[in-house]
Motif scaffolding. Structure first.
Motif, short mmCIF file in Angstrom:
data_model
loop_
_atom_site.label_atom_id
_atom_site.label_comp_id
_atom_site.label_asym_id
_atom_site.label_seq_id
_atom_site.Cartn_x
_atom_site.Cartn_y
_atom_site.Cartn_z
N ASN A 48 38.80 95.67 48.94
CA ASN A 48 37.63 94.90 50.53
C ASN A 48 38.28 94.80 51.45
OD1 ASN A 48 36.24 92.91 51.10
ND2 ASN A 48 37.17 91.25 50.05
N LYS A 49 37.60 94.24 52.43
CA LYS A 49 38.49 94.47 54.24
C LYS A 49 39.35 93.47 53.85
CE LYS A 49 37.67 95.93 57.93
NZ LYS A 49 36.54 96.84 59.06
N TRP A 50 40.61 93.23 53.94
CA TRP A 50 41.24 92.11 54.47
C TRP A 50 41.72 92.02 55.15
CZ3 TRP A 50 41.49 88.95 49.44
CH2 TRP A 50 41.25 89.97 48.51
N GLN A 51 41.57 90.55 56.25
CA GLN A 51 41.90 90.51 57.46
C GLN A 51 43.32 89.39 57.20
OE1 GLN A 51 41.17 90.35 60.78
NE2 GLN A 51 42.60 89.97 61.12
N ALA A 52 44.09 89.77 58.20
CA ALA A 52 45.67 89.53 57.56
C ALA A 52 45.90 88.10 58.91
CB ALA A 52 46.73 90.08 58.59
N VAL A 53 46.04 86.68 58.35
CA VAL A 53 45.96 85.59 58.97
C VAL A 53 47.31 84.75 59.16
CG1 VAL A 53 44.23 85.20 57.48
CG2 VAL A 53 45.36 84.25 56.64
N ALA A 54 48.46 85.48 58.51
CA ALA A 54 49.59 84.38 58.46
C ALA A 54 50.93 85.79 58.42
CB ALA A 54 49.52 83.31 57.96
N LEU A 55 51.84 85.24 59.20
CA LEU A 55 52.49 85.90 58.64
C LEU A 55 54.62 85.22 58.38
CD1 LEU A 55 55.17 88.73 58.91
CD2 LEU A 55 55.27 88.76 61.19
N GLN A 56 54.92 84.90 57.58
CA GLN A 56 56.34 84.36 57.41
C GLN A 56 57.64 85.04 57.53
OE1 GLN A 56 53.97 83.67 54.29
NE2 GLN A 56 52.93 82.14 55.80
N ASN A 57 58.54 85.12 58.08
CA ASN A 57 59.45 86.12 58.41
C ASN A 57 60.35 85.22 58.27
OD1 ASN A 57 62.18 87.47 59.07
ND2 ASN A 57 60.41 89.02 58.99
N PRO A 58 61.36 83.43 57.26
CA PRO A 58 62.68 83.33 58.24
C PRO A 58 63.30 83.63 59.17
CG PRO A 58 62.07 83.69 55.53
CD PRO A 58 61.72 84.89 56.13
N ALA A 59 64.24 85.30 58.46
CA ALA A 59 64.45 84.94 59.58
C ALA A 59 64.15 85.59 61.25
CB ALA A 59 65.24 87.67 59.45
N MET A 60 62.89 85.95 61.25
CA MET A 60 62.19 85.83 62.49
C MET A 60 62.34 84.22 62.69
SD MET A 60 58.83 87.47 64.26
CE MET A 60 59.04 89.46 62.73
N ASP A 61 61.30 83.56 62.23
CA ASP A 61 61.55 82.33 62.48
C ASP A 61 63.24 81.76 62.55
OD1 ASP A 61 58.71 82.64 61.71
OD2 ASP A 61 59.43 81.21 60.25
N THR A 62 64.53 82.26 62.30
CA THR A 62 65.33 81.60 62.40
C THR A 62 65.60 81.98 64.33
OG1 THR A 62 66.12 81.60 60.57
CG2 THR A 62 68.13 81.40 61.78
N ILE A 63 65.79 83.30 64.02
CA ILE A 63 65.26 84.19 65.85
C ILE A 63 65.03 83.31 66.65
CG2 ILE A 63 65.61 86.07 67.51
CD1 ILE A 63 66.10 87.98 64.79
N ILE A 64 64.10 82.67 66.59
CA ILE A 64 63.15 82.16 67.35
C ILE A 64 64.03 80.51 67.83
CG2 ILE A 64 61.21 80.84 67.63
CD1 ILE A 64 59.72 84.06 66.72
N MET A 65 63.97 80.39 66.44
CA MET A 65 64.90 78.56 66.71
C MET A 65 65.49 78.70 67.79
SD MET A 65 63.84 76.42 63.35
CE MET A 65 65.00 77.30 62.21
#
Length: 174
Positions: free
Chosen positions: A27-44
């Protein structure tokens, strides 16, 4: 006896009719979300820095440490940069598409004109492999954990340099 045979036939149909992930993924799949705890921590952490920078130091210390004593403008500029990063990250997610085709070929669109092709297959552990080398004779081989796969969702885990990301895909609109 008839009831037992009927139950066995229904159970056999249920288990044999279950689609394989090799068929579901085509199928053709479209990304809708990304979870990356390390990146989230850096952003916070960055947001916390923006919210507090210069608030506990005097003007001379701010000039020495940050090159300015106008901390409101400095915080505003940092916030603009962080917001811009978040917008670019969201755009990258929204423009990512994986098109898995029969025969094991995939077209991967990471947005911004970054389109590539590779072979795809599942290894013995059930991981999804995107293998440029197998298709082109050169390139990368990426191994992704299949966290969830159904007709309506594909969730893949990727572990790069100790940072774990989870990308959620939905079938692309045609």
């Amino acid at each position: 006896m008839k009831k037992t045979i009927t139950i066995l036939l229904l159970a056999t149909c249920f288990f044999s009719c279950k689609r394989k992930k090799e068929d579901i993924i085509i199928n053709k799949w479209q990304a809708v979300a990304l979870q990356n705890p390390a990146m989230d921590t850096i952003i916070m952490q960055q947001q916390s820095f923006i919210d507090t920078v210069g608030k506990s130091t005097d003007a001379a210390a701010n000039v020495e440490m940050y090159g300015t004593n106008n901390m409101d403008s400095f915080r505003k500029e940092l916030q603009t940069q962080l917001d811009s990063f978040k917008i670019m990250q969201d755009a990258a997610i929204q423009s990512t598409e994986f098109n898995f085709m029969k025969g094991g070929k995939a077209i991967v669109n990471l947005g911004g004109g970054n389109i590539d092709s590779c072979k795809w297959y599942f290894d013995d552990d059930g991981a999804l492999i995107l293998d440029e080398m197998k298709l082109k004779g050169a390139g990368d081989k990426i191994k992704m954990e299949v966290i969830q796969i159904s007709d309506t969702m594909l969730k893949l885990g990727l572990n790069e340099q100790g940072s774990k990301s989870t990308v959620t895909f939905k079938p692309a609109k045609k």
